[in-house]
Design an enzyme around this catalytic site. Structure first.
Site, PDB file in Angstrom:
ATOM      1  CD  GLU B   9      48.458  30.202  41.643  1.00  0.00           C
ATOM      2  OE1 GLU B   9      47.238  30.400  41.711  1.00  0.00           O
ATOM      3  OE2 GLU B   9      49.306  30.930  42.194  1.00  0.00           O
ATOM      4  CG  HIS B 113      50.575  34.812  39.081  1.00  0.00           C
ATOM      5  ND1 HIS B 113      49.658  33.837  38.822  1.00  0.00           N
ATOM      6  CD2 HIS B 113      50.576  34.954  40.425  1.00  0.00           C
ATOM      7  CE1 HIS B 113      49.141  33.395  39.961  1.00  0.00           C
ATOM      8  NE2 HIS B 113      49.672  34.072  40.945  1.00  0.00           N
ATOM      9  CB  THR B 150      46.476  36.864  39.150  1.00  0.00           C
ATOM     10  OG1 THR B 150      47.026  37.125  37.866  1.00  0.00           O
ATOM     11  CG2 THR B 150      47.541  36.951  40.221  1.00  0.00           C
ATOM     12  CD  GLU B 151      47.884  33.731  43.992  1.00  0.00           C
ATOM     13  OE1 GLU B 151      47.551  33.169  45.042  1.00  0.00           O
ATOM     14  OE2 GLU B 151      48.808  33.321  43.263  1.00  0.00           O
ATOM     15  CB  THR B 152      40.823  32.166  42.047  1.00  0.00           C
ATOM     16  OG1 THR B 152      40.598  32.644  43.373  1.00  0.00           O
ATOM     17  CG2 THR B 152      41.608  30.881  42.072  1.00  0.00           C
TER      18      THR B 152
END
Lengths: 393, 395
Positions: B9, B113, B150-152
């Site tokens: 990422e 994001h 976003t951030e999984t």
């Protein structure tokens, strides 16, 4: 232990500290004779390990450096007489003498030599703090340095104070231990739109900056009131400042408040501000937070070294202080998060912890003493051996 | 034979200017007032020199050396690409060179994001995915087949939406609370949608991302040889090693030996007959799902909680999140493209991350990544800016 103030008579953090410390120490089984000046209120102890010994007769006097020479003269006389009386009154055997700030230093130095026991000095503030670092008075500095040099161990209420002791008084860092203050939690009251300042009205505590911030807040938040609690030499000047700023109808000057009145104020305030120019620790910040009041404190205050859940500002930045006051008043989410986390964190700041750490310092003294004795014996042994060898030749 | 699926990422947020209550409505007319250009440029250039440029160079060398058998995947956020184009086009060129090898895959996400996948409806989310798609198409002439939020952040609703949008696969955290006894080293599918799911092997990923330089870790020091052995001894189809790209040279400094580790990793892996490398798209094309996952409540790869509490864990964060959503509703009634763009930039999840008050273990991580002294400063600054934007939207 030689102190200067104790509840119900108290003007500063020194008294709060002595009260918490002696109570916890004596509950831990340490026997304490607490010497203090006699007041009309009369301090009492409810623990048989703690004996309060009131010495001499004095009326209420300022804690700080008095501005006028007339009072100053009386005040210094009072302090000197108190120290002489303590020396005369002390009887019995003690393991340690523990004294607090310059007010008690002279008696302690004399007693250390007289009784031949180690001396611990707690530094709650130095002359540099009390003068706001502007015009420190050499006379106090000399007394303080004398005590620091003579003391076997020094307890500083913050790293900030420890640095001052090292850098300004030239004391060996090895004998200084930092022990942060603690708080007995205060109960929360019904919150009002009220912003609180509490402290001696002296240059050290920054009430003038509080008033400037109050002015700015008033322009944006019409329904807010401000309370300046505490007494001090600057009171007339501050009242005039409030008038000049056009906020005299928004600011309440309470002068000296009793303990209960103060607890009430902490409980009902929505914001507490501690904009001290120089603040070795700042117990009042912990008191306010314990009462569920979000707190804005000077970045350099000792409490800010160790406490996370408060807002931190430069003491001179009244605009930033005002901005933060308004944020706290407008956003309940901010006040609530600060209060909840602050209450949790404050549970770490107990007088029992302070007492335990203080006891460690006492115990370290005895080890240090033993070590010294052993070293002395070794030195004599070596001298003897050397002498014998010399003789054999 | 497990395929090693390396995915990075790449993200930089737009940090904010100091903004007091008195700046609200103070008649400034430049949206750039919100963003700290100088600081953002400084940080971007610093990280580019420490991480992006040297790591890209190493990866390019490795891909060429192993004739394309060493393969990796990236997600580049829109804010990151904006920085590249504005401050250092050479960084973008190095990504183009990597992509030209054919051994590199790009992953879709929201342009900003953001947390738009958690809004009441998914219109804004879809819009931001589309913006990202256009951006990747414009720069690389490529349409990603895989999606990573976003951030999984992942739940059933998001999976369904991404399936509808036509992606082959979606990436999330291999959290125990959704897997139970099952291994993350397989491809799964959501209970409610026809799409494949890749799950991060958080143990092996964090061995590199977090623990690599930790001297308290019993496995310290981690060598490529040891790491390849662990992977070779793992069972399953695919080992998903997903981490921040800034791990290389930024979170783990050059002095820790992280670059040497990376340089030796392919060679050590190829010593084992049962290991190879695959991009994320290849992984879902190659392997069939072995089971279903059901995620009604959002998970993520953040903190030990592995949910969304990192961004929405306290009242301050909720207040900002709701304010942000409400401004959007008002904003969409008007057609002010400039304010809309500003609003979207403020949606970057980092702004809420800085307001997290999580304690100790996790809090230390937050403090490291935050430009603020504490979460309260982060809240006041962000909230003041949101209040200002709100005033401008209403005017």
């Amino acid at each position: 232990m030689i102190g200067w103030e104790y509840p119900p008579f108290m003007v500063g953090g020194l008294g709060t500290h002595c009260y918490g410390l002696t109570r916890s120490l004596t509950h831990m089984g340490v026997k304490v004779d607490f010497y203090m000046p006699q007041t009309k209120h009369g301090a009492t102890s409810d623990n048989r390990n703690l004996v309060i010994k009131e010495v001499g007769e004095t009326t209420v006097f300022p804690y700080d450096r008095p501005e006028s020479n007339e009072i100053a003269g009386q005040f210094f006389d009072v302090v000197a007489r108190y120290n002489t009386l303590v020396v005369a009154k002390v009887k019995g055997t003690y393991n340690v003498i523990h004294c607090h700030d310059w007010l008690t230093i002279q008696a302690s130095i004399t007693l250390k030599d007289l009784l031949g026991v180690p001396l611990v000095l707690t530094v709650h503030s130095t002359e540099y703090d009390r003068s706001g670092w502007l015009h420190p008075n050499q006379w106090f500095i000399d007394i303080e340095r004398g005590g620091m040099e003579k003391a076997d161990k020094i307890i500083a209420v913050s790293q900030f104070t420890k640095r001052t002791i090292i850098e300004k008084y030239g004391i060996n860092p090895d004998k200084i231990t930092v022990i942060y203050n603690a708080v007995y939690p205060i109960s929360e009251g019904k919150k009002q739109k009220l912003v609180l300042f509490f402290g001696r009205l002296t240059i050290q505590k920054g009430a003038d900056v509080f008033l400037r911030a109050a002015k700015k807040v008033s322009e944006f938040e019409p329904g807010v009131r401000f309370v300046v609690a505490g007494a001090g030499d600057l009171l007339p000047e501050l009242i005039k400042q409030a008038v000049d700023l056009g906020i005299s109808n928004r600011v309440i000057f309470t002068d000296r408040l009793t303990d209960d009145e103060m607890k009430h104020m902490y409980g009902i305030a929505s914001v507490y501000v501690m904009p001290s120019v120089s603040e070795p620790f700042g117990i009042t910040a912990l008191e306010a937070i314990s009462a569920g009041t979000p707190t804005i404190a000077s970045k350099t205050a000792g409490v800010c070294e160790t406490f996370h859940n408060c807002l931190k500002v430069d003491f001179w930045d009244s605009d930033e202080i005002a901005s933060k006051i308004i944020s706290l008043l407008r956003h309940e989410s901010l006040s609530k998060t600060l209060t909840e986390n602050g209450r949790q964190e404050i549970e770490l700041f107990t007088w029992d912890n302070v007492a335990e750490k203080t006891l460690d310092v006492y115990n370290g003294l005895n080890t240090a003493r033993l070590k010294k004795q052993l070293e002395e014996r070794e030195r004599i042994y070596e001298l003897n051996t050397a002498y014998l060898k010399h003789k054999k030749k | 034979m497990p395929s090693i699926c390396l995915y990075f990422e790449v993200h930089q947020p737009m940090r904010l200017n100091h903004f007091t209550v008195f700046n609200i409505g103070a008649n400034h007319d430049r949206s750039s007032d919100y963003f700290n250009r100088k600081l953002n440029q400084e940080i971007f250039e610093k990280v580019a020199q420490k991480c992006y440029l040297p790591t890209n160079k190493i990866l390019l060398e490795l891909i060429n050396k192993y004739d394309g058998k060493f393969r990796v995947s990236f997600s580049l956020t829109g804010t990151f690409i904006d920085y590249c184009e504005r401050y250092m086009p050479s960084v973008l060129d190095s990504y183009k060179a990597l992509f030209a090898t054919g051994a590199v895959d790009f992953i879709e996400e929201t342009y900003f994001h953001s947390l738009s996948s958690l809004y009441d409806d998914l219109d804004e989310f879809e819009k931001q995915v589309h913006m990202h798609r256009q951006m990747i198409k414009r720069i690389f002439n490529y349409e990603p087949k895989m999606f990573r939020n976003t951030e999984t952040i992942y739940d059933n609703r998001i999976a369904k939406k991404i399936a509808e949008l036509g992606y082959k696969g979606i990436i999330t955290e291999g959290a125990e609370k959704i897997l139970g006894w099952r291994s993350p080293n397989f491809v799964y599918k959501p209970v409610n949608a026809n799409i494949k799911v890749l799950l991060r092997n958080y143990k092996l990923s964090d061995d590199v991302g977090f623990r690599f330089s930790s001297r308290n870790w019993p496995e310290f020091p981690l060598t490529a040889e040891k790491y390849a052995n662990w992977m070779s001894n793992s069972s399953g189809d695919v080992i998903n090693l997903f981490m921040d790209y800034e791990t290389f040279g930024e979170h783990q400094w050059i002095e820790t030996g992280i670059f040497e580790f990376l340089k030796h990793l392919p060679r050590e892996a190829f010593k084992h007959d049962n290991l190879d490398f695959a991009t994320v798209t290849e992984a879902v094309e190659r392997y069939a799902p072995v089971g279903e996952i059901d995620v009604p409540l959002a998970i993520s790869w953040a903190d030990e909680d592995r949910n969304v509490s990192t961004w929405l864990g306290n009242d301050m964060q909720m207040a900002c999140f709701n304010e942000l959503k409400n401004i959007g509703i008002k904003l969409k009634e008007k057609s002010n493209e400039r304010l809309l763009k500003t609003w979207r930039r403020l949606q970057t999840s980092d702004h809420l991350y800085y307001c997290s008050t999580k304690g100790l273990a996790d809090g230390a991580v937050h403090a490291y990544f935050s430009p603020y002294d504490n979460p309260y400063e982060g809240f006041m600054n962000y909230m003041n800016i949101l209040q200002d934007l709100k005033q401008r939207v209403v005017l």
